[in-house]
Scaffold this active site. Structure first.
Site, PDB file in Angstrom:
ATOM      1  N   THR A 187       0.861  -1.185   0.000  1.00  0.00           N
ATOM      2  CA  THR A 187       0.000   0.000   0.000  1.00  0.00           C
ATOM      3  C   THR A 187       0.900   1.239   0.000  1.00  0.00           C
ATOM      4  O   THR A 187       2.057   1.158   0.424  1.00  0.00           O
ATOM      5  CB  THR A 187      -0.893   0.041   1.248  1.00  0.00           C
ATOM      6  OG1 THR A 187      -0.035   0.060   2.397  1.00  0.00           O
ATOM      7  CG2 THR A 187      -1.793  -1.168   1.326  1.00  0.00           C
ATOM      8  N   GLU A 331      -5.930  -3.196  -1.417  1.00  0.00           N
ATOM      9  CA  GLU A 331      -6.480  -4.368  -0.707  1.00  0.00           C
ATOM     10  C   GLU A 331      -7.661  -4.992  -1.439  1.00  0.00           C
ATOM     11  O   GLU A 331      -8.096  -6.083  -1.079  1.00  0.00           O
ATOM     12  CB  GLU A 331      -6.950  -3.945   0.695  1.00  0.00           C
ATOM     13  CG  GLU A 331      -5.848  -3.577   1.667  1.00  0.00           C
ATOM     14  CD  GLU A 331      -5.470  -2.098   1.592  1.00  0.00           C
ATOM     15  OE1 GLU A 331      -5.659  -1.480   0.531  1.00  0.00           O
ATOM     16  OE2 GLU A 331      -4.973  -1.566   2.606  1.00  0.00           O
ATOM     17  N   LYS A 443     -14.239  17.864  11.003  1.00  0.00           N
ATOM     18  CA  LYS A 443     -15.206  17.760  12.101  1.00  0.00           C
ATOM     19  C   LYS A 443     -15.350  19.138  12.733  1.00  0.00           C
ATOM     20  O   LYS A 443     -14.545  19.554  13.555  1.00  0.00           O
ATOM     21  CB  LYS A 443     -14.753  16.723  13.113  1.00  0.00           C
ATOM     22  CG  LYS A 443     -14.646  15.348  12.475  1.00  0.00           C
ATOM     23  CD  LYS A 443     -14.126  14.293  13.408  1.00  0.00           C
ATOM     24  CE  LYS A 443     -13.849  13.005  12.645  1.00  0.00           C
ATOM     25  NZ  LYS A 443     -12.487  12.900  12.093  1.00  0.00           N
ATOM     26  N   TRP A 448     -20.064  17.184  10.349  1.00  0.00           N
ATOM     27  CA  TRP A 448     -19.020  16.778   9.413  1.00  0.00           C
ATOM     28  C   TRP A 448     -19.112  17.578   8.118  1.00  0.00           C
ATOM     29  O   TRP A 448     -20.196  17.757   7.564  1.00  0.00           O
ATOM     30  CB  TRP A 448     -19.157  15.289   9.071  1.00  0.00           C
ATOM     31  CG  TRP A 448     -18.688  14.374  10.168  1.00  0.00           C
ATOM     32  CD1 TRP A 448     -18.374  14.731  11.452  1.00  0.00           C
ATOM     33  CD2 TRP A 448     -18.505  12.958  10.087  1.00  0.00           C
ATOM     34  NE1 TRP A 448     -18.005  13.628  12.159  1.00  0.00           N
ATOM     35  CE2 TRP A 448     -18.076  12.518  11.357  1.00  0.00           C
ATOM     36  CE3 TRP A 448     -18.659  12.011   9.070  1.00  0.00           C
ATOM     37  CZ2 TRP A 448     -17.795  11.183  11.642  1.00  0.00           C
ATOM     38  CZ3 TRP A 448     -18.383  10.683   9.344  1.00  0.00           C
ATOM     39  CH2 TRP A 448     -17.944  10.269  10.612  1.00  0.00           C
TER      40      TRP A 448
HETATM   41  P1  AMP Z   1      -4.634   2.844  -2.955  1.00  0.00           P
HETATM   42  O1  AMP Z   1      -4.630   1.557  -2.219  1.00  0.00           O
HETATM   43  O2  AMP Z   1      -3.357   3.594  -2.878  1.00  0.00           O
HETATM   44  O3  AMP Z   1      -5.108   2.697  -4.362  1.00  0.00           O
HETATM   45  O4  AMP Z   1      -5.705   3.801  -2.228  1.00  0.00           O
HETATM   46  C1  AMP Z   1      -7.035   3.416  -2.009  1.00  0.00           C
HETATM   47  C2  AMP Z   1      -7.848   4.608  -1.585  1.00  0.00           C
HETATM   48  O5  AMP Z   1      -7.981   5.545  -2.660  1.00  0.00           O
HETATM   49  C3  AMP Z   1      -9.270   4.284  -1.208  1.00  0.00           C
HETATM   50  O6  AMP Z   1      -9.371   3.763   0.088  1.00  0.00           O
HETATM   51  C4  AMP Z   1      -9.947   5.647  -1.363  1.00  0.00           C
HETATM   52  O7  AMP Z   1      -9.742   6.469  -0.231  1.00  0.00           O
HETATM   53  C5  AMP Z   1      -9.217   6.250  -2.532  1.00  0.00           C
HETATM   54  N1  AMP Z   1     -10.035   6.092  -3.743  1.00  0.00           N
HETATM   55  C6  AMP Z   1      -9.891   5.200  -4.728  1.00  0.00           C
HETATM   56  N2  AMP Z   1     -10.799   5.398  -5.699  1.00  0.00           N
HETATM   57  C7  AMP Z   1     -11.569   6.441  -5.319  1.00  0.00           C
HETATM   58  C8  AMP Z   1     -12.696   7.136  -5.875  1.00  0.00           C
HETATM   59  N3  AMP Z   1     -13.204   6.817  -7.049  1.00  0.00           N
HETATM   60  N4  AMP Z   1     -13.218   8.150  -5.162  1.00  0.00           N
HETATM   61  C9  AMP Z   1     -12.709   8.515  -3.965  1.00  0.00           C
HETATM   62  N5  AMP Z   1     -11.647   7.917  -3.401  1.00  0.00           N
HETATM   63  C10 AMP Z   1     -11.084   6.887  -4.057  1.00  0.00           C
END
Ligand code: AMP
Length: 549
Positions: A187, A331, A443, A448
């Protein structure tokens, strides 16, 4: 009673063999910048993958479960590695080439990578890190590069083409358990150390089928897809595997990810589909506005990885390119939800569905955990933290050499669901709308405020190029929004005019008092807004903030 069905494991080996045989004429085109693009068929790619597996086993001694890393751009050779390494029973570990040096070293050590396949153009990045990457025994250089940089710092150096060149084009593939690890990704690690996710053969196979379904990306053999999303960012969202499974042609951008070359390759190679994070599409839009190009081949594109601003979607609609918004995480392999719309709607009726994060496929079960742990209804109103489970969703993180997998409590519920850290609502028909990352929500006095909503409104302003909103401490309200804005060239917008623009669109109490114009929004290694940098700059007094009364 058990079924009467055969129990054939779902493996990457099957994807490799099937794609090579049945879709042998499909093509991988890799952009080379100025010269003629490199063109290979799936047949050639599959056979070269077999040769690579032979070389890794016979010359480098790679065995089952060994981790083989790649530090590579999106190109045909990277696809060969994607197929060969899992099929031989080893584990493909894609390294994110934009991570800070110390994290790359940490990850390589944690994964205990024995081999690194590296594009020659990335040797200046890898060479100084190698002495710290203690587990690495072999470096395989793919494509031209200055190998003298490796003198004295790499254990054994091989040149890719000579390594695989004369190897046999057959391989006695091992019988694999579909639950074995095939690939791994860390990640991006916005807090704490990065965490390793191990994808199984089964999860990759099932995820690939989902990617291609009409309900998802709806790709077929007559499509050419351009994954701009890097192959180190959650397996380029599963596109290379899905493509090889179904004979979808691939256009690979290699290292040419700037708006100019992207526009040029779209015009020249005419892909029908593409996938990237919003910042890439924003950059391309700027390029197309300055220097119009023919991108009419692009019927649809997937935008995900962070929220797609509705204004961006509208801009591409005007260019005749249908944007499909998608949500996912490392994940979740990553396909979690995708915004295909219900049938029979007018464009106006479709719009709320299109700007949502989309609908869950059958393989992704979802629930919303409320503030007290109770589950919220799917009524499109009640918000909660999204939790998911399914056959391509992680149930634990990689624990490191020999250690058990681990399940931190903030990431997994006691009954094993993944806690996504994303907050949102779900409609009765299963459409997800994310309002924020749990840690980005503002917050303010017990209420929110969604930072994403403020950003989307700001980015709809004709003179705003980008906007990021973060929570900052406030004596009276606990937290209040700070709006940081990047203005388009030549703009004369003032803080007052920006606030007036917002005033018609959101509740008055949500209007930011604190504003800063910045040259660019800081980005993470995968091109997302890096809000922790903005928060830190604010805390360190590095931002020139104006407070409106
Ligand atoms: P990563 O594992 O680096 O791809 O990050 C995943 C995170 O990216 C998710 O938990 C979201 O917070 C954010 N994310 C992915 N796609 C979207 C989307 N379409 N809209 C808003 N947030 C997103």
């Amino acid at each position: 009673m058990l079924s009467t069905m055969q129990d054939v494991p779902l493996t990457v080996t099957r994807i490799l063999v099937h794609g090579t045989l049945v879709h042998g004429d499909s093509k991988i085109t890799t952009w080379t910048g100025t010269g003629e693009p490199q063109r290979r068929t799936f047949r050639e790619t599959g056979l070269r993958a077999v040769q690579l597996a032979n070389a890794l086993r016979d010359e480098l001694g790679v065995r089952r479960d060994d981790r083989v890393a790649t530090l590579m751009w999106n190109n045909a050779e990277h696809v060969e590695a994607y197929l060969a390494i899992p099929a031989m029973g080893a584990i493909l570990h894609t390294l994110n080439l934009r991570l800070p040096a110390e994290q790359l070293v940490w990850i390589t050590k944690h994964a205990a990578d024995r081999v690194v396949l590296v594009n020659g153009s990335l040797l200046p990045l890898l060479a100084p890190l190698l002495p710290g990457m203690e587990s690495v025994e072999h470096v395989v250089v793919v494509g031209p590069g200055d190998t003298s940089l490796l003198d004295g710092c790499a254990p054994a150096v091989h040149e890719y083409e000579s390594l695989i060149g004369d190897r046999p084009t057959t391989y006695d593939w091992p019988e694999l358990d579909e639950r074995e690890a095939a690939a791994m990704c860390y990640t991006s690690g916005t807090t704490g150390d990065p965490k390793g996710v191990l994808f199984s053969h089964r999860s990759i196979y099932l995820h690939s089928m989902q990617v291609n379904m009409a309900e998802s990306m709806a790709l077929t053999t007559s499509d050419t897809t351009l994954p701009v999303v890097p192959m180190f960012h959650v397996n380029a969202w599963g596109i290379p595997h899905a493509a090889f499974m179904s004979g979808i042609n691939l256009l690979m951008p290699d290292r040419f990810l700037q708006p100019g070359p992207l526009a040029e390759m779209i015009e020249a190679e005419r892909p029908t589909h593409a996938a990237a994070v919003p910042t890439i599409w924003q950059g391309l839009l700027g390029e197309l506005t300055a220097r119009p190009r023919d991108i009419s081949s692009l019927a649809s594109v997937v935008i995900g990885g962070s929220a797609c601003p509705p204004a961006l979607m509208e801009a591409y609609d005007k260019l005749g390119v249908r944007v499909c918004h998608a949500w996912g995480m490392t994940e979740t392999s990553p396909l979690g939800s995708l915004a295909q719309t219900p049938p029979g709607l007018t464009p106006e009726q479709e719009w709320p569905y299109r700007i949502s994060q989309g609908r869950f496929p059958a393989g992704v079960e979802a629930r919303l955990a409320g503030p007290d742990g109770e589950f919220m209804p799917w009524d499109g109103e009640a918000a909660g933290e999204l939790e998911v489970r399914g056959p391509w969703i992680a149930g634990a993180y990689y624990g490191g050499a020999g250690a058990d997998p681990f399940r931190p409590e903030d990431k997994f519920s006691p009954d094993g669901w993944l806690r996504t850290g994303d907050v949102g609502t779900i409609t009765p028909d299963g459409y997800l709308t994310l309002t924020d990352r749990a840690k980005d929500v503002i917050k303010s006095g017990g209420e929110w405020i969604s930072s994403v909503e403020l950003e989307n409104h700001l980015m709809a302003h004709p003179e705003v190029a980008e906007a990021a909103v973060v929570a900052v401490p406030d004596d009276k309200w606990g937290e209040r929004p700070l709006a940081t804005v990047v203005l388009k060239e030549g703009s004369s917008a003032t803080y007052e005019s920006l606030r007036a623009f917002l005033a018609g669109r959101i509740a008055h109490w949500q209007l930011p008092e604190r504003w800063a114009i910045i040259p660019a929004v800081p980005k993470t290694s995968v091109g997302k807004f890096d809000k922790k940098v903005i928060r830190k700059d604010y805390a360190d007094g590095k931002l020139d903030v104006t407070k409106l009364s």
